[in-house]
Scaffold this active site. Structure first.
Site, PDB file in Angstrom:
ATOM      1  N   GLY A  59      -3.583  42.172  22.244  1.00 55.95           N
ATOM      2  CA  GLY A  59      -2.945  40.916  22.614  1.00 55.95           C
ATOM      3  C   GLY A  59      -1.487  40.951  23.017  1.00 55.95           C
ATOM      4  CG  ASP A  87      -3.535  47.496  29.859  1.00 54.39           C
ATOM      5  OD1 ASP A  87      -3.273  48.356  30.713  1.00 54.39           O
ATOM      6  OD2 ASP A  87      -3.174  47.588  28.672  1.00 54.39           O
ATOM      7  CE  LYS A 137      -5.385  50.909  31.091  1.00 61.46           C
ATOM      8  NZ  LYS A 137      -5.129  50.967  29.638  1.00 61.46           N
TER       9      LYS A 137
END
Length: 209
Positions: free
Chosen positions: A63, A124, A164
């Site tokens: 988070g 991500d 990413k």
């Protein structure tokens, strides 16, 4: 012998982890993980996040990116987060737990987003690593392709994408796909990204609706 090797490797990883300046800084400042500093570096350079934006955070757990995003977009903004893993609740973050690869989870996420009104999609995400490089690379490329597909479904015109990606097979083609959809595309390797990691972040702006 294998267990001894694994134990030594685990001990090295733990020492490296707790000696890591980004881990220490994250703990000091109350961030949930060191990954926040990768996003902060991208934001410092590219200035993509602003108050009142609607953003989507894919692969959000534990988070730290969602924490950071909620601060940046403020009370008038919206953070919609998703992860296959559980995540403790955060003020200003609408979290959906589920596997993004499953149609039902994707549909639930799209329902929360409600149309093409997203300013920034962030991912991500990374697959569970098996140790087989070709399998892991294929799994990671599948996830980033899904994230790009999400952009095509929810991003506003001129919206942005931060993702990413692990360099390897499929990277060049994916980079071209992103360039086909966005006006400006940059590759970032944040200082907080470990030097030995093949991860980089593609930062794309000016979504072509």
């Amino acid at each position: 012998m294998t267990n001894k090797k694994q134990s030594a490797s685990s001990q090295r990883w733990l020492k490296e982890h707790f000696d890591d300046k980004y881990v220490q800084e994250a703990q000091k400042k109350g961030w949930r993980s060191r990954a926040v500093f990768k996003l902060d570096e991208v934001q410092s350079r590219d200035k993509l996040l602003r108050p009142a934006m609607t953003v989507v955070d894919l692969g959000a757990a534990p988070g730290s990116w969602s924490q950071y995003l909620a601060e940046k977009v403020g009370d008038k903004g919206q953070v919609i987060a998703c992860d296959i893993l559980p995540m403790d609740s955060l003020a200003g973050v609408d979290f959906l737990q589920g596997d993004f690869r499953e149609e039902a989870v994707l549909s639930a996420l799209l329902k929360r987003i409600d149309g093409k009104n997203v300013d920034v999609v962030l991912s991500d995400m990374a697959p569970n690593m098996s140790g087989n490089n070709s399998v892991d690379q294929a799994g990671s490329m599948y996830l980033v392709e899904l994230a790009l597909d999400m952009c095509n479904q929810v991003l506003k015109k001129n919206g942005a994408f931060i993702v990413k990606v692990f360099q390897g097979e499929g990277f060049d083609q994916f980079l071209q796909d992103v360039r086909n959809s966005f006006k400006t595309v940059k590759i970032r390797k944040p200082d907080a990204s470990r030097a030995r990691s093949r991860e980089v972040y593609i930062v794309a702006t000016g979504y072509k609706l």
